[in-house]
Write a protein that holds these residues in place. Structure first.
Motif: not given
Length: 111
Positions: A18-22, A1-6, A26-29, A39-42
């Motif tokens: 900052l928005e990217e970090l947020a 599954m690709p990362s949701k963040a760009r 969320n993805e990490i959580h 996916q967590l590693a990515t």
């Protein structure tokens, strides 16, 4: 599954860091909760890149905000590490139980 963040936004639009970090937080959580380690590693790699860019240019105006951000990330990561270590212990117990069961079956079968 690709990362949701760009990941490209970290490089092309530094004002969105900052928005990217947020989004990455969320993805990490989610990935920790769902035990999706690849996916967590990515996502952790993307977060590292974002943090490196954010902290690469010191700014007095951002100093306190960056300190708060860094402390917040450290606290979150400590909680994630604790959860991951807890999960690791559970898996180690399951493996040990499986090995004992397998040995018992092997011993029973050879009798």
């Amino acid at each position: 599954m690709p990362s949701k963040a760009r990941s490209w936004s970290v490089y092309q639009y530094p004002e969105l860091q900052l928005e990217e970090l947020a989004a990455l937080s969320n993805e990490i959580h989610e990935y920790v909760a769902e035990e999706q380690w690849e996916q967590l590693a990515t996502v952790l790699s993307l977060r590292q890149q974002c943090l490196e860019m954010l902290f690469s240019k010191p700014s007095e105006a951002k100093s306190e905000a960056l300190k708060y951000l860094a402390n917040s990330i450290l606290e979150q990561d400590a909680a994630y590490v604790a959860k991951i270590l807890e999960q690791k212990k559970i898996l180690e117990k399951q493996i040990l139980t499986f090995d004992k069961s397998r040995q018992a079956l092997k011993a029973y079968g050879s009798s």
